[in-house]
Design a protein around this motif. Structure first.
Motif, PDB file in Angstrom:
ATOM      1  N   SER A   2     -89.101  52.828 -40.073  1.00 39.43           N
ATOM      2  CA  SER A   2     -89.607  52.030 -38.953  1.00 39.43           C
ATOM      3  C   SER A   2     -88.793  50.754 -38.777  1.00 39.43           C
ATOM      4  O   SER A   2     -88.478  50.349 -37.644  1.00 39.43           O
ATOM      5  N   MET A   3     -88.443  50.110 -39.885  1.00 46.30           N
ATOM      6  CA  MET A   3     -87.614  48.912 -39.792  1.00 46.30           C
ATOM      7  C   MET A   3     -86.193  49.251 -39.355  1.00 46.30           C
ATOM      8  O   MET A   3     -85.568  48.501 -38.593  1.00 46.30           O
ATOM      9  N   LEU A   4     -85.690  50.393 -39.815  1.00 44.30           N
ATOM     10  CA  LEU A   4     -84.320  50.775 -39.477  1.00 44.30           C
ATOM     11  C   LEU A   4     -84.169  51.039 -37.987  1.00 44.30           C
ATOM     12  O   LEU A   4     -83.197  50.587 -37.357  1.00 44.30           O
ATOM     13  N   PHE A   5     -85.127  51.753 -37.389  1.00 45.70           N
ATOM     14  CA  PHE A   5     -85.034  52.063 -35.956  1.00 45.70           C
ATOM     15  C   PHE A   5     -85.076  50.791 -35.112  1.00 45.70           C
ATOM     16  O   PHE A   5     -84.307  50.646 -34.155  1.00 45.70           O
ATOM     17  N   GLU A   6     -85.976  49.857 -35.460  1.00 45.70           N
ATOM     18  CA  GLU A   6     -86.043  48.606 -34.706  1.00 45.70           C
ATOM     19  C   GLU A   6     -84.797  47.750 -34.940  1.00 45.70           C
ATOM     20  O   GLU A   6     -84.361  47.022 -34.043  1.00 45.70           O
ATOM     21  N   THR A   7     -84.234  47.829 -36.137  1.00 47.68           N
ATOM     22  CA  THR A   7     -82.990  47.092 -36.400  1.00 47.68           C
ATOM     23  C   THR A   7     -81.845  47.642 -35.565  1.00 47.68           C
ATOM     24  O   THR A   7     -81.012  46.881 -35.046  1.00 47.68           O
ATOM     25  N   ILE A   8     -81.799  48.967 -35.414  1.00 47.60           N
ATOM     26  CA  ILE A   8     -80.774  49.574 -34.544  1.00 47.60           C
ATOM     27  C   ILE A   8     -80.947  49.096 -33.113  1.00 47.60           C
ATOM     28  O   ILE A   8     -79.961  48.782 -32.416  1.00 47.60           O
ATOM     29  N   ASN A   9     -82.203  49.000 -32.647  1.00 45.31           N
ATOM     30  CA  ASN A   9     -82.449  48.474 -31.300  1.00 45.31           C
ATOM     31  C   ASN A   9     -81.974  47.031 -31.184  1.00 45.31           C
ATOM     32  O   ASN A   9     -81.438  46.626 -30.131  1.00 45.31           O
ATOM     33  N   PHE A  10     -82.172  46.254 -32.247  1.00 43.80           N
ATOM     34  CA  PHE A  10     -81.730  44.856 -32.207  1.00 43.80           C
ATOM     35  C   PHE A  10     -80.217  44.762 -32.079  1.00 43.80           C
ATOM     36  O   PHE A  10     -79.700  44.002 -31.254  1.00 43.80           O
ATOM     37  N   THR A  44     -95.590  38.410 -28.082  1.00 43.12           N
ATOM     38  CA  THR A  44     -94.205  38.827 -28.269  1.00 43.12           C
ATOM     39  C   THR A  44     -93.873  40.016 -27.383  1.00 43.12           C
ATOM     40  O   THR A  44     -94.711  40.855 -27.094  1.00 43.12           O
ATOM     41  N   ASP A  45     -92.637  40.070 -26.967  1.00 41.06           N
ATOM     42  CA  ASP A  45     -92.108  41.194 -26.208  1.00 41.06           C
ATOM     43  C   ASP A  45     -91.092  41.908 -27.082  1.00 41.06           C
ATOM     44  O   ASP A  45     -90.050  41.341 -27.424  1.00 41.06           O
ATOM     45  N   PHE A  46     -91.400  43.141 -27.458  1.00 41.86           N
ATOM     46  CA  PHE A  46     -90.558  43.850 -28.404  1.00 41.86           C
ATOM     47  C   PHE A  46     -89.310  44.430 -27.760  1.00 41.86           C
ATOM     48  O   PHE A  46     -88.653  45.285 -28.332  1.00 41.86           O
ATOM     49  N   ALA A  47     -88.986  43.979 -26.557  1.00 41.22           N
ATOM     50  CA  ALA A  47     -87.735  44.407 -25.921  1.00 41.22           C
ATOM     51  C   ALA A  47     -86.674  43.321 -25.981  1.00 41.22           C
ATOM     52  O   ALA A  47     -85.572  43.505 -25.496  1.00 41.22           O
ATOM     53  N   SER A  48     -86.988  42.179 -26.600  1.00 38.85           N
ATOM     54  CA  SER A  48     -86.035  41.073 -26.648  1.00 38.85           C
ATOM     55  C   SER A  48     -85.426  40.974 -28.038  1.00 38.85           C
ATOM     56  O   SER A  48     -86.089  41.250 -29.038  1.00 38.85           O
ATOM     57  N   PRO A  49     -84.163  40.555 -28.126  1.00 32.93           N
ATOM     58  CA  PRO A  49     -83.534  40.414 -29.448  1.00 32.93           C
ATOM     59  C   PRO A  49     -84.184  39.331 -30.288  1.00 32.93           C
ATOM     60  O   PRO A  49     -84.157  39.402 -31.512  1.00 32.93           O
ATOM     61  N   GLU A  50     -84.816  38.336 -29.667  1.00 33.61           N
ATOM     62  CA  GLU A  50     -85.456  37.262 -30.420  1.00 33.61           C
ATOM     63  C   GLU A  50     -86.655  37.770 -31.208  1.00 33.61           C
ATOM     64  O   GLU A  50     -87.049  37.157 -32.205  1.00 33.61           O
ATOM     65  N   PHE A 100     -87.099  42.414 -37.485  1.00 35.69           N
ATOM     66  CA  PHE A 100     -86.943  43.664 -38.221  1.00 35.69           C
ATOM     67  C   PHE A 100     -85.589  43.704 -38.935  1.00 35.69           C
ATOM     68  O   PHE A 100     -85.492  44.228 -40.051  1.00 35.69           O
ATOM     69  N   ALA A 101     -84.556  43.146 -38.310  1.00 37.63           N
ATOM     70  CA  ALA A 101     -83.266  43.065 -38.992  1.00 37.63           C
ATOM     71  C   ALA A 101     -83.350  42.154 -40.204  1.00 37.63           C
ATOM     72  O   ALA A 101     -82.799  42.456 -41.274  1.00 37.63           O
ATOM     73  N   LEU A 102     -84.071  41.034 -40.062  1.00 40.30           N
ATOM     74  CA  LEU A 102     -84.270  40.145 -41.207  1.00 40.30           C
ATOM     75  C   LEU A 102     -85.068  40.842 -42.305  1.00 40.30           C
ATOM     76  O   LEU A 102     -84.753  40.727 -43.500  1.00 40.30           O
TER      77      LEU A 102
END
Length: 492
Positions: free
Chosen positions: A218-226, A452-458, A463-465
């Motif tokens: 789950s963290m990996l997929f969101e990190t890829i999106n980031f 929060t908006d989960f479509a923004s890099p901020e 998840f990358a952190l």
């Protein structure tokens, strides 16, 4: 039927199956249990397991899958014009679920019938008032499209729950009847029950592994999106952390990583000497009554909630350090080096106090694992107690102690509440321990707090952190376990 009732019915069937299976086994040998292959209780356990486990597994899977399937079908009924600009469909779906829950509550309480719910006019201009007259309390006006989707959601949920109840009960009764029919004197009930219990144990052990895999994925997929929205070079090689939600953020992990490692280093400087000396005293010098009193008292520190440590840092340690290093001529040393109670030193000292029982308890166990023959040999050659501890016991226990320190370091790196309340929220590079800094965990909390908006890099940067922090702590844990395992192979 409510799920709690269904679970009670399964429990009753399980108990009845146990009693029936045990009685049938006894009846098959006319009460002479010596002629049975297994003890009578195993026959009861066999019937109970087949009545409970398959039905309970289907119930758990159904409860997990049904909401996702219904959400997927109902979300297709929501027009794009109903989604506010800058928002996403999940907000509208939350309104749909809220209205559907209100409708279901009205039906279950008798304020409305299922036919009245289905007949509500989706084109009415004041749906909220109409539902209020029928006993459904809603916090805001309901759009006709939302009401229509909520009606469909409630209908699908009711149908799904009905089918779930039927399938689970049929499966439980079928398992009970099948296992009951197999109960006779020659049936190897003990073997079947032990294999079933072993399967359940393997499944329970697998849950932790599967949960870890799920968290990582789950963290990996969101990190890829980031990283599809933000340059990886800025994240790993940049020097500034400045999220602003305007599309020109600088999101470098390096200032956060520096703060994390700096605070953890100070915590280890506090915890390792105190914890190690406490372990040496408890294992080598303390009498049994003193050890029986002091060791549990020391380990109480490990049970204190971290929020309490955070309050201690904010209200006690921070002001104390300000009195010593700040306030100019009014301070204890006449210095003016510290402007506020939040600093790296504040968080590091309090975190070190929290880590003392980790270091002392693990080190104490490792020191006690050193063979007594090594101590006796040293003392027999004329060495004193302190020389034996310094030149024999500690070198032998050193690999295990290093592993304990690494485990404490991974615990320090992942700490959140003490850092939030004691270290501040400034991401920067500095060697001054009296300045405020922040850590990776603090920024994760900050980026995911609020609307929060989960479509923004901020937001996705959290998840990358988190994935970076996971890899860092995982590496420390693997290194610690490797060192401890090598130590055990050498001295066991």
């Amino acid at each position: 039927m409510p799920v709690s009732w269904l679970i009670l019915i399964l429990a009753a069937l399980t108990l009845g199956g146990y009693i029936a299976g045990r009685a049938r086994a006894r009846a098959s040998v006319q009460g002479d249990v010596r002629r049975l292959h297994s003890l009578p209780s195993y026959y009861g356990y066999n019937v109970a397991l087949f009545a409970l486990v398959p039905a309970l597994a289907v119930l758990a899977l159904w409860l997990l899958a049904q909401p996702m399937l219904i959400d997927a079908r109902v979300s297709g009924m929501i027009p794009d014009t109903l989604i506010p600009e800058g928002s996403n469909q999940s907000l509208v779906m939350s309104d749909v679920r809220r209205v559907a829950d209100g409708l279901e509550l009205a039906v279950s309480s008798g304020a409305m019938s299922a036919d009245e719910v289905a007949a509500l006019d989706a084109d009415a201009t004041d749906i909220r008032a109409r539902l209020g007259e029928m006993g459904v309390a809603l916090g805001s006006d309901v759009r006709p499209e939302v009401l229509e989707a909520a009606q469909a959601y409630r209908a699908m949920s009711s149908t799904g729950t009905l089918w779930m109840t039927g399938v689970v009960l049929v499966l439980a009764l079928a398992g009970l009847a099948w296992s009951y029919s197999r109960t006779h004197s020659e049936f190897r009930a003990r073997n079947v029950v032990e294999r079933g219990v072993l399967t359940l144990l393997i499944l329970a052990a697998s849950i932790a592994i599967l949960t870890t895999v799920g968290i990582v994925l789950s963290m990996l997929f969101e990190t890829i999106n980031f990283f599809s929205l933000h340059d990886w070079k800025d994240f790993f090689l940049g020097a500034t952390w400045a999220p602003n939600f305007r599309g020109d953020s600088e999101l470098s992990i390096l200032p956060l990583l520096w703060g994390t490692l700096y605070i953890s280093l100070i915590a280890l400087i506090v915890a390792v000497p105190i914890g190690l000396f406490a372990a040496i005293y408890l294992s080598e010098y303390a009498s049994k009554p003193v050890r029986a009193f002091a060791k549990p008292l020391l380990e109480i520190l490990a049970g204190i909630p971290t929020i309490v440590y955070g309050l201690f840092a904010l209200l006690t340690v921070g002001p104390l350090l300000v009195d010593i290093f700040g306030r100019g001529e009014e301070g204890l040393l006449g210095l003016n080096w510290m402007s506020g109670a939040t600093s790296v030193l504040t968080a590091g000292v309090v975190m070190g106090i929290m880590l003392i029982p980790f270091v002392s308890s693990l080190s104490d166990d490792i020191i006690n694992s050193v063979p007594q023959s090594m101590r006796d040999g040293s003392l027999g050659l004329g060495a004193t107690k302190s020389e034996t501890v310094r030149q024999v016991v500690m070198p032998a226990a050193l690999p295990g102690i290093v592993g304990a320190i690494l485990l404490a370091a991974s615990r320090a790196i992942g700490e959140t509440m003490i850092v939030v309340m004691g270290a501040g929220a400034i991401a920067k590079f500095s060697l001054n321990p009296l300045e405020s800094m922040t850590t990776i965990t603090t920024r994760i909390v900050s980026q995911l707090t609020g609307d929060t908006d989960f479509a923004s890099p901020e937001t996705l940067v959290a998840f990358a952190l988190g994935l970076t922090l996971f890899v860092l702590t995982l590496g420390l844990n693997i290194l610690a376990l490797y060192i401890v395992r090598k130590y055990r192979e050498q001295y066991e």
